[in-house]
Scaffold this active site. Structure first.
Site, short mmCIF file in Angstrom:
data_model
loop_
_atom_site.label_atom_id
_atom_site.label_comp_id
_atom_site.label_asym_id
_atom_site.label_seq_id
_atom_site.Cartn_x
_atom_site.Cartn_y
_atom_site.Cartn_z
NE ARG A 1 -62.16 37.77 16.89
CZ ARG A 1 -60.99 38.31 17.23
NH1 ARG A 1 -60.93 39.59 17.56
NH2 ARG A 1 -59.90 37.59 17.25
CG ASP B 1 -56.93 39.78 24.89
OD1 ASP B 1 -56.65 39.53 23.70
OD2 ASP B 1 -56.52 40.78 25.50
N GLY B 2 -58.75 38.51 22.55
CA GLY B 2 -59.63 38.92 21.47
C GLY B 2 -60.44 37.76 20.91
CG ASP C 1 -55.86 44.24 24.13
OD1 ASP C 1 -55.13 43.27 24.41
OD2 ASP C 1 -55.89 44.74 22.99
CG ASP D 1 -52.28 41.11 23.45
OD1 ASP D 1 -53.45 41.40 23.78
OD2 ASP D 1 -51.62 41.80 22.65
CG ASP E 1 -51.21 45.29 24.25
OD1 ASP E 1 -51.00 44.21 24.83
OD2 ASP E 1 -52.01 45.42 23.30
#
Length: 226
Positions: free
Chosen positions: A58, A53-54, A71, A50, A75
Site C-alpha cells: 500500500r 508485505d501488505g 501471500d 507477513d 501462509d
C-alpha cells in the site's frame, strides 16, 4: 512513464519480503530436529514479516496479483509444514493436525476461488451479504492480526513444548501458560475457517444457480415455449 516488466513485478518490495519469508521458513524447518530455539525464532520471524508485505504494497503502490498469491500460499504452506513436524513430534495427535491442515487449506482455497469468480481483487474482500463474523475478521486489522498471530503462536508453542516448558510461572511453565489463550484462538480460527468454507461454497452455489437460470432462459426449448 516507464512500462513495468515481469522482472519489475518480481522485484516489488512486498514480493521480496515474501521471498524472505520462504527462506526463513525453510531454514526453520531445517533446524526443527536439531535446534528448537533457532527453528522457533526463524519460523516466527517468517510469520512476523507477513505483517509488513501488505503495508509495503500500500505504501509503495506495489500491490499485485502475484503478491496476493504469494501471500496466500506462503501462509498455507508454512503452517502446513509446521503441523507436519508436529505430527512427527506428537504422533498421538496426528489426526487433529491433519484435520486442522485440511480445514485451513480447503476453506481458503474455496474462499479464494469464489472471490475470483465474483470478481474480487483479493481473497480478503467479501460482499455485504457475507457472514458478519467473517466481515469483521477480514476487515478489522487488529482482530485479523491477533487471530492469525495467536493461531501461529499456538502451533509454534506446541513445537517448543516438546523440548522445554520454559521458566516456571507458578506451578506451570511459561510455554504451557501461553498455550491456553493461544489454544482458544486456534479453536476460534478453525470455527472461522468452517464459516469461511460455508460462505465460499454458498457463493459458488449462487453462481451456479445464476448460470443455470441464464442457460435455461437462453435454451432453444425455453425460447420456443415462450
Amino acid at each position: 512513464m516507464a512500462i513495468e516488466s515481469v522482472e519489475t513485478i518480481f522485484l516489488f518490495v512486498p514480493n521480496l519480503i515474501d521471498y524472505g519469508r520462504v527462506v526463513f521458513a525453510f531454514a526453520a524447518f531445517y533446524f526443527m530436529q536439531t535446534n528448537y530455539k533457532l527453528a522457533a525464532f526463524l519460523y516466527l520471524l517468517s510469520g512476523f514479516l507477513d505483517a509488513f508485505d501488505g503495508h509495503a504494497a500500500r505504501m509503495l503502490n506495489q500491490g499485485s496479483k502475484l503478491g496476493a498469491m504469494l501471500d496466500q500460499l506462503i501462509d498455507r504452506f508454512t503452517t502446513m509444514c509446521l503441523m507436519a513436524a508436529l505430527c512427527y513430534f506428537y504422533p498421538k495427535y496426528m489426526l487433529f493436525f491433519q484435520f486442522s491442515m485440511t480445514v485451513d487449506i480447503v476453506s481458503h482455497w474455496f474462499h479464494l476461488q469464489s472471490s475470483l469468480m465474483k470478481g474480487s481483487g483479493s481473497h480478503k474482500i467479501l460482499d455485504l451479504s457475507a457472514n458478519p463474523i467473517l466481515r469483521h475478521y477480514y476487515h478489522n486489522k487488529i482482530i485479523l492480526f491477533l487471530m492469525c498471530a495467536g493461531n501461529e503462536l499456538f502451533y509454534c508453542l506446541l513445537y517448543v513444548k516438546y523440548f522445554t516448558d520454559g521458566p516456571s510461572v507458578g506451578n506451570l511453565g511459561l510455554v504451557t501458560v501461553l498455550l491456553y489463550p493461544c489454544g482458544v484462538i486456534a479453536v476460534m480460527k478453525i470455527i472461522i475457517s468452517f464459516l469461511q468454507l460455508y460462505a465460499a461454497m454458498a457463493n459458488v452455489a449462487s453462481i451456479d444457480v445464476a448460470d443455470r437460470t441464464a442457460a435455461k432462459a437462453s435454451s432453444p426449448h425455453q425460447k420456443k415455449a415462450s
